[in-house]
Write an enzyme that holds these catalytic residues in place. Structure first.
Site, PDB file in Angstrom:
ATOM      1  N   LEU A  34      47.954  38.446  14.445  1.00 22.69           N
ATOM      2  CA  LEU A  34      47.239  39.573  13.854  1.00 22.69           C
ATOM      3  C   LEU A  34      46.762  40.558  14.916  1.00 22.69           C
ATOM      4  O   LEU A  34      46.563  41.732  14.640  1.00 22.69           O
ATOM      5  CB  LEU A  34      46.037  39.073  13.050  1.00 22.69           C
ATOM      6  CG  LEU A  34      46.353  38.248  11.802  1.00 22.69           C
ATOM      7  CD1 LEU A  34      45.076  37.657  11.225  1.00 22.69           C
ATOM      8  CD2 LEU A  34      47.057  39.109  10.754  1.00 22.69           C
ATOM      9  N   GLY A  35      46.568  40.057  16.119  1.00 21.62           N
ATOM     10  CA  GLY A  35      46.114  40.927  17.192  1.00 21.62           C
ATOM     11  C   GLY A  35      45.920  40.147  18.474  1.00 21.62           C
ATOM     12  O   GLY A  35      45.639  38.945  18.446  1.00 21.62           O
ATOM     13  N   GLY A  71      43.997  40.470  22.314  1.00 24.17           N
ATOM     14  CA  GLY A  71      43.090  41.185  23.193  1.00 24.17           C
ATOM     15  C   GLY A  71      43.166  40.647  24.602  1.00 24.17           C
ATOM     16  O   GLY A  71      44.073  39.871  24.954  1.00 24.17           O
ATOM     17  N   THR A 127      44.046  35.633  21.338  1.00 22.17           N
ATOM     18  CA  THR A 127      44.979  36.070  20.303  1.00 22.17           C
ATOM     19  C   THR A 127      44.496  35.532  18.967  1.00 22.17           C
ATOM     20  O   THR A 127      44.041  34.386  18.871  1.00 22.17           O
ATOM     21  CB  THR A 127      46.405  35.556  20.574  1.00 22.17           C
ATOM     22  OG1 THR A 127      46.871  36.114  21.798  1.00 22.17           O
ATOM     23  CG2 THR A 127      47.354  35.949  19.455  1.00 22.17           C
ATOM     24  N   VAL A 128      44.594  36.368  17.944  1.00 22.84           N
ATOM     25  CA  VAL A 128      44.229  35.958  16.587  1.00 22.84           C
ATOM     26  C   VAL A 128      45.511  35.855  15.762  1.00 22.84           C
ATOM     27  O   VAL A 128      46.320  36.784  15.728  1.00 22.84           O
ATOM     28  CB  VAL A 128      43.253  36.945  15.932  1.00 22.84           C
ATOM     29  CG1 VAL A 128      42.908  36.490  14.515  1.00 22.84           C
ATOM     30  CG2 VAL A 128      41.981  37.085  16.760  1.00 22.84           C
ATOM     31  N   LYS A 162      41.667  32.040  16.006  1.00 25.33           N
ATOM     32  CA  LYS A 162      41.505  32.729  17.287  1.00 25.33           C
ATOM     33  C   LYS A 162      41.625  31.715  18.413  1.00 25.33           C
ATOM     34  O   LYS A 162      40.935  30.680  18.409  1.00 25.33           O
ATOM     35  CB  LYS A 162      40.141  33.428  17.337  1.00 25.33           C
ATOM     36  CG  LYS A 162      39.971  34.351  18.535  1.00 25.33           C
ATOM     37  CD  LYS A 162      38.761  35.251  18.361  1.00 25.33           C
ATOM     38  CE  LYS A 162      38.663  36.303  19.452  1.00 25.33           C
ATOM     39  NZ  LYS A 162      37.562  37.245  19.212  1.00 25.33           N
ATOM     40  N   ASP A 170      29.282  45.769  19.978  1.00 29.12           N
ATOM     41  CA  ASP A 170      30.634  46.344  20.052  1.00 29.12           C
ATOM     42  C   ASP A 170      31.155  46.709  18.666  1.00 29.12           C
ATOM     43  O   ASP A 170      32.313  46.449  18.331  1.00 29.12           O
ATOM     44  CB  ASP A 170      31.591  45.363  20.730  1.00 29.12           C
ATOM     45  CG  ASP A 170      32.876  46.045  21.229  1.00 29.12           C
ATOM     46  OD1 ASP A 170      32.850  47.273  21.461  1.00 29.12           O
ATOM     47  OD2 ASP A 170      33.898  45.340  21.368  1.00 29.12           O
TER      48      ASP A 170
END
Length: 464
Positions: free
Chosen positions: A16-17, A19, A23-24, A39, A133
């Site tokens: 899904l994403g 960073g 990673t997710v 995650k 954030d």
């Protein structure tokens, strides 16, 4: 990273994403038979004990928040190579950043979404946590089985307890959303830091742009001239570089945005709402919720006489006497009858005949509050049918459409059911039968219960 197919009992489907630190993944939980998000700490940071602790701290803080306004943590574990992971609620609706791909949102939608994000932040603050954030990519949308949509805060990788935040020594945050006190090492912060970030989110939702540095933010009305002064004032207060001049907390900011989204002035003169078209989401009830609030500052109790031929109906007329409609007797308790501006539906601006009548107008802007009522607005210009077809009620279930036709009117009727209040909404766009010169009419009917009074209401409509 080694190829992964499973993490614990969870079958991985797709990332899904990714960073800097993790990673997710979208995964499937065979026990719950449901999608989840997993995650996982990145391999290149696995040896860093401080990064590992921050990763685990995020899971603990999410769990500590214990709110349905914050992403829920279901499980935590460790891979064979020692990397930690945690399992979270999957938000299927994407993020606010995804909504911005098509440009700025309709103003009421943007305000309502920002208000929901602010309430999520307030839930964190009540748990003694400051996010640090908040930005569109960290505000998620989750669709429940009944079609309702929740706004969730996620990614607490930089979050801290408010007790620790008072003595923070490291800068944190993302450019454009970062309050000045977070950019200066050694500056203590409190929940007003998140208020600044929420203001930046709202600013981006209405303008399509990330705000500039603190103190150098371009006034949002320069980027979106149709924005109301009251909206600009609310966002600008959230973006004050001096935190003493900001909203005192996320809940206060949310309350102000709620009023602006629904057209309820918190103080001062009556406000006029900006146009609504296209994408509408569940937290706004759609155009009529906005229009109803523009018609008058005070709801007037309706005193009516029943028609002889319709003992269960009451006849309602607008202030000009040009517009009349019959509604079920129980609906005719409160009325606003001083007109509307078709610009709110995306049509040519102007003051035209319009009314809203309901059993309780105070409930009209709130999709979660049960109410029976009707909004009717006349428009001499534009294509009402095209604008109605563009409307959405994502908190409800679209149930299809049909064409209404009688001796006076014809046009599409679109139906949404299963709304958060347990009721339904119909949107109608009527044109004169036979192509006459009379103007078009927009009608929204909101009703609870199993029946549908829409066609009877449309048959009773008269415009002179």
């Amino acid at each position: 990273m080694h190829s992964l197919e499973r993490i614990g009992r969870y079958r991985l489907e797709r990332p899904l994403g990714t960073g800097a630190f993790a990673t997710v993944w979208l995964a499937h939980d065979p026990e719950l038979q449901a999608p989840v998000a997993v995650k996982v700490l990145a391999e290149n940071w696995a040896h860093r004990l401080d990064i590992r602790e921050r990763f685990l701290s995020e899971a603990r803080l999410l769990r500590r928040a214990g709110s349905n306004r914050v992403v829920q943590v279901y499980d935590i574990g460790e891979l064979p190579d020692g990397r930690p992971y945690f399992v979270m609620e999957y938000a299927d609706g994407g993020t606010l950043a995804d909504l911005l791909r098509d440009g700025p949102l309709p103003v009421p939608d943007a305000l309502a979404l920002t208000a929901e994000a602010a309430r999520s932040a307030a839930a964190l603050h009540e748990a003694g946590i400051v996010h640090r954030d908040i930005k569109p990519t960290n505000v998620l949308l989750h669709t429940a089985p009944d079609g309702t949509r929740r706004v969730l805060l996620a990614d607490l990788g930089l979050a801290k307890s408010l007790a620790q935040a008072s003595v923070l020594t490291l800068a944190a945050g993302s450019a454009g959303y970062q309050p000045p006190e977070q950019a200066e090492p050694g500056e203590g912060i409190d929940e007003r830091a998140d208020v600044y970030s929420l203001g930046a989110v709202g600013y981006e939702l209405v303008t399509g742009r990330v705000p500039g540095p603190p103190g150098k933010v371009v006034p949002p009305r320069r980027l979106r001239p149709d924005l109301g002064e009251d909206v600009e004032r609310a966002l600008s207060r959230a973006l004050e570089p001096d935190r003493e001049r900001r909203w005192p907390g996320a809940q206060a900011f949310a309350h102000e945005l709620d009023g602006l989204a629904a057209g309820r002035p918190a103080a001062g003169p009556a406000r006029r709402l900006d146009g609504v078209r296209g994408r509408l989401n569940a937290v706004t009830l759609a155009v009529a919720a906005v229009l109803a609030a523009t018609a008058a500052a005070v709801a007037v109790t309706v005193v009516v006489q029943r028609d002889d031929g319709a003992p269960d109906g009451v006849r309602i007329t607008d202030a000009t006497g040009r517009l009349a409609v019959e509604v079920p007797a129980g609906w005719g308790r409160e009325l606003r009858d001083s007109g509307w501006d078709p610009r709110a539906l995306g049509l040519t601006a102007g003051h035209q005949p319009g009314l809203v009548v309901a059993d309780d107008l105070s409930r009209w802007p709130d999709l979660t509050a049960a109410v029976d009522g009707v909004f009717v607005g006349v428009s001499p210009h534009g294509d009402v049918a095209a604008e109605v077809k563009a409307l959405q009620h994502t908190g409800c279930r679209y149930s299809g459409s049909h064409t209404f036709a009688d001796a006076d009117w014809h046009g599409p009727v679109r139906v949404w059911s299963g709304c958060p209040d347990g009721g339904s909404v119909t949107e109608s766009a009527l044109s004169p039968a036979g192509g006459g010169a009379r103007p078009q009419v927009y009608v929204q009917v909101r009703q609870r219960g199993a029946g549908d009074a829409t066609d009877g209401i449309l048959r009773s409509l008269r415009v002179s």
